[in-house]
Motif scaffolding. Structure first.
Motif, short mmCIF file in Angstrom:
data_model
loop_
_atom_site.label_atom_id
_atom_site.label_comp_id
_atom_site.label_asym_id
_atom_site.label_seq_id
_atom_site.Cartn_x
_atom_site.Cartn_y
_atom_site.Cartn_z
N LEU A 181 -12.46 4.10 -7.54
CA LEU A 181 -13.21 3.24 -6.63
C LEU A 181 -13.41 3.86 -5.25
O LEU A 181 -14.37 3.53 -4.55
N VAL A 182 -12.51 4.74 -4.84
CA VAL A 182 -12.55 5.24 -3.46
C VAL A 182 -12.98 6.70 -3.34
O VAL A 182 -13.24 7.17 -2.23
N CYS A 183 -13.04 7.44 -4.46
CA CYS A 183 -13.46 8.84 -4.34
C CYS A 183 -14.96 8.90 -4.07
O CYS A 183 -15.72 8.02 -4.47
N ALA A 184 -15.38 9.93 -3.38
CA ALA A 184 -16.79 10.06 -3.00
C ALA A 184 -17.13 11.54 -2.90
O ALA A 184 -16.26 12.41 -2.93
N ILE A 243 -11.18 12.51 -1.81
CA ILE A 243 -10.57 11.26 -1.36
C ILE A 243 -10.24 11.38 0.11
O ILE A 243 -9.64 12.38 0.54
N GLU A 250 -7.06 8.11 4.34
CA GLU A 250 -6.81 6.69 4.58
C GLU A 250 -7.02 5.88 3.30
O GLU A 250 -6.27 4.93 3.03
N ASP A 251 -8.04 6.24 2.51
CA ASP A 251 -8.28 5.54 1.25
C ASP A 251 -7.11 5.74 0.29
O ASP A 251 -6.71 4.81 -0.43
N ASN A 258 -4.24 3.56 1.18
CA ASN A 258 -4.46 2.13 0.94
C ASN A 258 -4.38 1.73 -0.53
O ASN A 258 -4.55 0.55 -0.87
N VAL A 259 -4.14 2.68 -1.42
CA VAL A 259 -3.97 2.35 -2.84
C VAL A 259 -2.76 1.43 -3.00
O VAL A 259 -1.70 1.66 -2.41
N GLN A 306 -7.94 2.71 -9.30
CA GLN A 306 -8.14 2.56 -7.85
C GLN A 306 -8.73 3.83 -7.24
O GLN A 306 -9.58 3.76 -6.34
N ILE A 307 -8.30 4.99 -7.73
CA ILE A 307 -8.84 6.25 -7.21
C ILE A 307 -10.34 6.35 -7.50
O ILE A 307 -11.12 6.80 -6.65
N SER A 350 0.85 -1.19 0.00
CA SER A 350 0.00 0.00 0.00
C SER A 350 0.89 1.24 0.00
O SER A 350 2.03 1.21 0.48
#
Length: 462
Positions: A361-364, A373, A376-377, A380-381, A358-359, A239
């Motif tokens: 998948l975790v952006c919100a 982002i 912590e996300d 973890n990439v 990967q980004i 990571s």
């Protein structure tokens, strides 16, 4: 092309002398000027009809000289309700505010909002006038008025000067320019395609280098991470947090939208990390009253990450090679100090497709247009990392490739610039009477480029 033999003065330096038999006219003598309007947005029956309703935004997004469709359409009752007027095919649609000067030729009957005006031919040739207005943007803007934004009034447009050769000569000039600019446009498109291919090649080289390395014969293994795929078996999958020593962010401060000069403090814009290099010129000057509030000075050998942005740009990165001394980060950018790794190798990884996947998948975010982002996300990439000596070799090879790619890109961009200058100069010379095209004819045995130009000509003159 030869010049005209007899010329006469005009009082306008930007037009200069014109042929003796031409007139210096005004738009109102050659065109009917039609203003636009907007139906009430609260009445559903006025919208989603079959009448194209052109706005400045529609014109700004065009990739050619013609407009056929609008982003929004209105109904007949919507048209009648607001006093807008349908204008016929071959009218010129001109944006007269936000911005002034975007234009296109209508391919069918349509109307506009109040940010545009239509020039309906009444003695003037539409395509000739289109070319003339295309080189007159600066002069149109000089006639704009307003505090919040500039707007070109109907009276100003009506009085706008037009060199007016006889109609048959306007037609010949338009035919000549359609033909010649089509050839130049093909050359411009070729250079732009080359720039696009070079960009794709850079992306492919980066993605391959940070996932497969430089040795094509290296034994491979499954990384166990979908977005990484197979990696050299001697590489370690980890990571990002294994290599992150410190994550810092700055402060939002009031700043002028001009880059900081010597002796001034600047705060980076998020646009500083849009490319594959950190553009420190993308900064804003901090106002004096806010200088005490800045934090997180930009330092050398740091990874800069956009933690909040549009879905396409959230997670975008840059790499700081130097310490400018007077630049600071805003709260939307992270400055990351890396350890136990070649920092530029990690930067290369953040330019790869596997990182972007990967980004995503975790952006919100609450808004689809603005995402963020969590720290912590980001940590973890997953990344595949070779031994340090191999990391350095990959970075060195990337710099060699990038230097060559940059040189080719700069050459192509310069070619585009010169071709665009040539195009503008040719149009200006033709529509202001500096070259005589009355006897011009398309060369015999025209190639594909010329045939395309003739198709345009037939569309308007056939």
């Amino acid at each position: 092309m030869r010049p005209y033999t007899q010329m006469k003065d005009t009082p306008l330096a930007w037009i200069g002398d014109i042929p003796y038999h031409w007139k210096l006219s005004k738009a109102k003598r050659l065109f009917k000027i039609v203003s636009g309007s907007t139906p009430s947005s609260s009445i559903d029956n006025y919208w989603n009809g079959d009448i194209d309703w052109i706005t400045p935004a529609d014109l700004s997004q065009l990739g050619n000289d013609y407009v056929e469709f609008s982003a929004r359409r209105i109904t007949k009752s919507g048209l009648d309700s607001c006093g807008a007027e349908l204008v016929p095919r071959s009218s010129i649609i001109l944006s007269t505010r936000a911005p002034i000067g975007s234009l296109a030729i209508a391919m069918k009957s349509m109307c506009t909002n109040q940010g545009c005006k239509a020039l309906v031919p009444e003695g003037g040739h539409a395509v000739y006038a289109y070319y003339f207005l295309s080189i007159a943007t600066e002069q149109l803007n000089l006639r704009g008025r307003g505090t919040t934004f500039l707007e070109l009034s109907t009276d100003e447009l009506k009085s706008f000067p037009f060199p007016a050769p006889p109609f048959i000569e306007q037609q010949k000039i338009a035919q000549f320019l359609d033909y010649e600019t089509a050839k130049i446009d093909v050359l411009i498109d070729e250079q732009k395609r080359l720039i696009g291919l070079l960009k794709e090649k850079r992306q492919a080289v980066i993605s391959h280098a940070v996932s497969k390395g430089l040795n094509p014969d290296a034994p491979m293994k499954d990384s166990g991470v979908e977005w990484l795929g197979e990696v050299p078996e001697h590489w370690k999958v980890a990571s990002l947090k294994a290599f992150i020593r410190l994550v810092e962010s700055g402060t939002s401060v009031n700043a002028a939208d001009t880059p900081a000069s010597e002796g001034e403090l600047g705060v980076l814009k998020t646009s500083a990390v849009y490319g594959d290099e950190l553009d420190v010129n993308q900064n804003k000057t901090v106002v004096k009253e806010e200088e005490s509030r800045v934090s997180c000075q930009l330092k050398a050998n740091r990874l800069i990450v956009s933690r909040m942005n549009t879905p396409e740009l959230v997670g975008a990165t840059g790499f700081s090679l130097t310490n400018p001394g007077n630049l600071f980060l805003p709260d939307r950018l992270w400055q990351i100090t890396l350890e136990n790794v070649e920092a530029q190798f990690i930067f290369m990884f953040t330019l790869s497709k596997s990182y972007r996947s990967q980004i995503k998948l975790v952006c919100a975010g609450a808004s689809s247009s603005m995402q963020n982002i969590a720290q912590e996300d980001f940590k973890n990439v997953k990344v595949a990392v070779p031994p340090l000596i191999e990391q350095k070799a990959i970075v060195e090879e990337w710099h060699r490739f990038k230097s060559n790619s940059n040189q080719l890109t700069e050459q192509a961009e310069k070619a585009v610039e010169l071709l665009q200058e040539r195009r503008s100069a040719l149009i200006s010379a033709a529509v202001t009477g500096k070259i005589d095209v009355r006897d011009w004819q398309p060369p015999a045995g025209s190639d594909t480029v010329d045939s395309n130009a003739l198709v345009q000509t037939e569309r308007h003159y056939g």
